[in-house]
Scaffold this active site. Structure first.
Site, PDB file in Angstrom:
ATOM      1  NE  ARG A  16      -3.850  -2.168   0.138  1.00  0.00           N
ATOM      2  CZ  ARG A  16      -4.366  -2.752  -0.935  1.00  0.00           C
ATOM      3  NH1 ARG A  16      -3.958  -2.393  -2.142  1.00  0.00           N
ATOM      4  NH2 ARG A  16      -5.271  -3.702  -0.808  1.00  0.00           N
ATOM      5  CG  HIS A 107     -10.137 -12.878   2.255  1.00  0.00           C
ATOM      6  ND1 HIS A 107      -8.983 -13.343   1.630  1.00  0.00           N
ATOM      7  CD2 HIS A 107     -10.061 -11.526   2.219  1.00  0.00           C
ATOM      8  CE1 HIS A 107      -8.261 -12.308   1.212  1.00  0.00           C
ATOM      9  NE2 HIS A 107      -8.883 -11.192   1.556  1.00  0.00           N
ATOM     10  CG  HIS A 119     -11.992  -6.496  -5.048  1.00  0.00           C
ATOM     11  ND1 HIS A 119     -11.303  -7.644  -4.750  1.00  0.00           N
ATOM     12  CD2 HIS A 119     -11.547  -5.552  -4.182  1.00  0.00           C
ATOM     13  CE1 HIS A 119     -10.459  -7.409  -3.750  1.00  0.00           C
ATOM     14  NE2 HIS A 119     -10.592  -6.142  -3.381  1.00  0.00           N
ATOM     15  CG  ASP A 193     -12.736  -8.115   2.178  1.00  0.00           C
ATOM     16  OD1 ASP A 193     -12.023  -7.090   2.200  1.00  0.00           O
ATOM     17  OD2 ASP A 193     -12.504  -9.090   1.441  1.00  0.00           O
TER      18      ASP A 193
END
Length: 866
Positions: A16, A107, A119, A193
């Site tokens: 990130r 997850h 996503h 999430d």
């Protein structure tokens, strides 16, 4: 109380944040059998998180990637075996949480067997409860037992667990409260999430999805699409008693508990100065080498093609497939032996070129960025098939394991190596493995169609060839070692030499290799590591001495053999009784040298036609320099001058070139071959010293050879690719005392062979006893520091070649052109320094007066971690 700071940093902060460190993908780590190494990754990730003020890492990934077509997990998983995933994730968690930070398993309930990216849409998991409990829940149960701080719940449709159709698991009370909390007994923090992912946002409007997630049992709601609306919805639900005080307090108290756990009750702002250096520590690279040394996997090794051996008879080509960089791989391959890049736009023409080679290394290089495509194209598959059909091939794959699924048949490929990623370290370590500097340890974390199974992975033999790593991995300090840069630049800036190569190795690993400056003071051609220098008197121990040691090993000479016995030409001289031991210890009363060339010049220092021709012919064939050939019989004159030379009146240490001129004569008489042929056959070809040679212009372009001098006293020309030493030049460039051109890497190979007492690449060149005999000072009591052929450290109170910090068992040599190499058995260190300090003229040796070589050696010893 301050906020908890979390980050998605599965492979480190670089997932990130830029300017931060990136660790290998989880799937690469999943190939590692020593899980303590993965725990070290967790510790380093934790240290870096702490330094930037992060408390939570949304890692490790606990998904078991049983579907190779999974578009979103794949390489983020540790593999498809539940035990390996659990053990690897547990190690990462333990390392991270050992710093009082918080890891997050994800997850839940398991995203490893999907073909839809959550996503973009809601994936469906069709497994039974029993299968989920046995496989997908397995890592969670293991980590819960060891204190996992938190879990992230995925957006998945799991009909066997949640009866409501298309209800995302992230808002399922059954999955979160009944199964995760009650059935599995998890008491840590629970995150959703990201709620702005389409798998969630398509289910409910902003605010509604947040409320349902909280009611389902989540404690923290990530990435709410509209925070004000979400807050309003939750407040209304609280006022309407949909959310009870107890339920709210349960999550709030849990969050506060973890805030206390990470020390937010004693919050201190992070210090900004030094942050970049702290999170990009040298320890990171040190661990990175260890990780790839343990991860890279050999899947096929027909006829034990790996590691590559018999370098003298193995002509190797490299062919690149893929669209990403390969320079670190190719550069490292070429440090082991001659490897030729072969390219053609036509496959048939390429195969014609490859007929000239014994082995073809095919490197498949794909981008090391997370989401880039990794499969071989149809064209690449065809090329690989055609190359393998016609050649002996080693395929090295620098991308995710699933790239191998596109290859249907491996029958015609002799060696298959999976390097997992295309990072610089992966490329370097993989090249090491091909040549045996490291052995293969990795195991395949996923299956590859029907060709390779989980946990496939062959071990390979480790050869004691030089490898590469960071200083920290061999007990050295990078920061101290970097002071070499300052000394090298000082030498160049003060015009002690135009350019320099420096190499340091320890414990069989090169840890520092740099080049400085230019070939000349016009600053046009930069020095690079592959350039070759005139190494001057290093020739004595790089070419002549090892061959003499072999003769000693065979019993052809002993320490007491006389010069008259070795060479009958000395039988009628006052030198006939000089012993082998005295000769090689520079204790034979010989003069230092004789300028043989001067008697071949006229009064204006111009070569006389009596001795020289401008063109080669039968009588004049010994090339001294461009358009300058010495008559063939002058060698006899040189030898006669040595035979007739006056001995020094006093028996004391006196360094003399005569010793090695004599030894060259001896070797050529006893073998019937010239020294350049002998050393190539007996050492250079076998050791992979393909950048080391006499008369380099017969093999190399002069533009990779820094010039040594503008000669105004003998040859009257720029000396570039011709030996600087006058006597060696008069021997056609092949002297026993000078004449070799080499680079630091090649010199290090033969020094490592010495350090390993005659063994390199699992080949014994001479016995350990022979090395010990030659590395002994026999006349130290008489004030002579020399070994047999080797120089040794100076005695107390005297000047000498070293920094004064090398052990008495150390050995090496220096050279007139500004060269030095030294090895120390006690510290296991090799040091190589090459330069052309003699350019443009050699008379003033400022490099020596300023002790640059010795000062660099001192830095090396200071860098040893005590």
């Amino acid at each position: 109380m301050p906020l908890l700071i979390g980050i998605d940093a599965e492979w480190g902060l670089s997932m990130r944040l830029d300017s931060t460190y990136r660790y290998p993908w989880n799937m690469t780590l999943g190939a590692i059998q020593d899980k303590k190494l993965i725990e070290k990754v967790g510790v380093q990730m934790g240290e870096q998180s702490k330094r930037v003020g992060v408390h939570f890492n949304f890692a490790p990934v606990l998904d078991i990637n049983t579907n190779p077509k999974n578009p979103i997990i794949g390489f983020r998983s540790f593999g498809e075996d539940k035990v390996n995933v659990a053990e690897s994730a547990l190690a990462l968690m333990k390392g991270y949480q050992s710093l009082n930070l918080l890891a997050t398993g994800k997850h839940f309930p398991g995203h490893g067997d999907t073909e839809i990216d959550s996503h973009a849409a809601l994936p469906t998991i069709t497994f039974s409860k029993e299968r989920l409990d046995d496989i997908e829940f397995y890592p969670y149960k293991k980590l819960f037992d060891e204190g996992l701080a938190s879990v992230m719940v995925a957006h998945l449709n799991v009909p066997s667990l949640e009866p409501k159709e298309n209800l995302p698991s992230s808002v399922s009370h059954t999955i979160i409260t009944d199964i995760l909390k009650k059935q599995l007994g998890f008491k840590g923090l629970i995150f959703t999430d990201a709620l702005n992912m389409k798998a969630a946002k398509n289910f409910r409007d902003p605010g509604e999805i947040d409320l349902e997630a909280f009611l389902a049992g989540n404690d923290i709601l990530l990435c709410a699409e509209n925070v004000p609306i979400a807050k309003e919805k939750i407040c209304i639900a609280y006022q309407d008693s949909i959310i009870t005080e107890k339920r709210l307090g349960y999550s709030v108290k849990k969050i506060l508990k973890y805030k206390y756990k990470v020390g937010l009750n004693n919050f201190k702002p992070i210090s900004i100065p030094g942050i970049y250096k702290d999170i990009n520590s040298t320890a990171n690279d040190a661990l990175q080498y260890e990780l790839y040394e343990n991860a890279i996997t050999v899947l096929k090794n027909k006829n034990e093609i790996l590691p590559l051996k018999n370098l003298e008879n193995n002509k190797i080509a490299y062919v690149k497939l893929g669209d990403d960089v390969n320079s670190s791989f190719v550069t490292t391959l070429k440090k082991y032996t001659e490897v030729t890049d072969v390219f053609d736009e036509n496959i048939d023409s390429l195969n014609v070129k490859l007929k000239n080679y014994d082995t073809v290394i095919v490197g498949f290089h794909k981008s090391d960025k997370a989401w880039k495509k990794y499969d071989l194209t149809e064209t690449e598959l065809l090329w690989l098939q055609e190359i393998a059909k016609n050649n002996i091939v080693i395929l090295d794959v620098f991308t995710k394991p699933y790239a191998l699924n596109t290859i249907s048949n491996f029958d015609e490929i002799e060696g298959v190596v999976l390097s997992y990623q295309n990072s610089d370290v992966a490329q370097i370590v993989s090249a090491e493995l091909l040549f045996g500097a490291v052995d293969a340890k990795g195991k395949l974390p996923v299956s590859i169609s029907t060709n390779f199974k989980i946990n496939d992975g062959l071990t390979t033999q480790k050869f004691n060839r030089l490898g590469f790593t960071t200083p920290e991995n061999v007990g050295m300090n990078s920061e101290i070692l970097s002071k070499i840069d300052n000394l090298a630049n000082k030498a160049i800036n003060q015009k002690m030499t135009p350019g320099i190569q420096v190499l340091v190795a320890r414990k069989g690993k090169v840890i520092y290799q740099k080049s400085f400056g230019y070939h000349t003071y016009d600053n046009k051609v930069k020095v690079v590591n592959s350039d070759i220098y005139d190494i001057a008197s290093l020739t004595k121990i790089v070419a002549t001495l090892p061959n003499v040691m072999q003769q000693y090993d065979l019993g052809k000479v002993t320490m007491e053999t006389t010069l008259g016995t070795m060479l009958p030409i000395f039988n009628q001289s006052d030198k006939k009784d000089i012993s082998f031991k005295e000769l090689l210890s520079h204790y034979a009363r010989f003069q230092a040298w004789t300028p043989f060339y001067k008697s071949t010049l006229d009064s204006s220092k111009i070569p006389l036609p009596k001795f020289y021709s401008k063109v080669a012919n039968e009588q004049f064939s010994k090339k001294v320099a461009d358009s300058l050939f010495l008559r063939n019989d002058y060698h006899d004159t040189i030898m006669k001058k040595i035979v007739d030379s006056k001995l020094m009146p006093k028996k004391e240490y006196k360094y003399s070139d005569f010793t090695f001129i004599i030894l060259k004569e001896y070797l050529e008489k006893i073998t019937g071959k010239t020294l350049d042929v002998i050393v190539q056959e007996q050492f250079y070809g076998l050791l992979g010293m393909n950048n080391t040679t006499y008369n380099p212009l017969q093999k190399f372009n002069k533009y990779i050879i820094p010039p040594t001098e503008i000669d105004t006293y003998f040859r009257h020309q720029l000396l570039q690719g011709y030996v600087h030493d006058m006597a060696a030049a008069m021997e056609g460039g092949v002297g026993g005392h000078a004449g070799i051109f080499s680079n630091a890497m090649d010199v290090a190979k033969i020094m490592q062979m010495y350090l390993q007492k005659g063994n390199y690449g699992n080949r014994q060149y001479f016995s350990e006893k022979t090395f010990t005999d030659f590395n002994t000072c026999y006349f130290c009591a008489e004030g002579n520091r020399r070994g047999i052929g080797f120089d040794k450290p100076q005695q107390p109170g005297t000047a000498g070649p070293t920094c004064g910090c090398a052990s008495l068992t150390s050995f090496g040599h220096t050279g007139f052109t500004g060269t030095m190499t030294w090895a120390d058995p006690e510290t296991d260190i090799i040091y190589v320094f090459l330069s052309n300090r003699t350019f443009p003229e050699s008379t003033v040796n400022k490099l020596s007066k300023e002790n640059i070589r010795e000062d660099i050696q001192k830095v090396i010893y200071e860098a040893i971690v005590k």
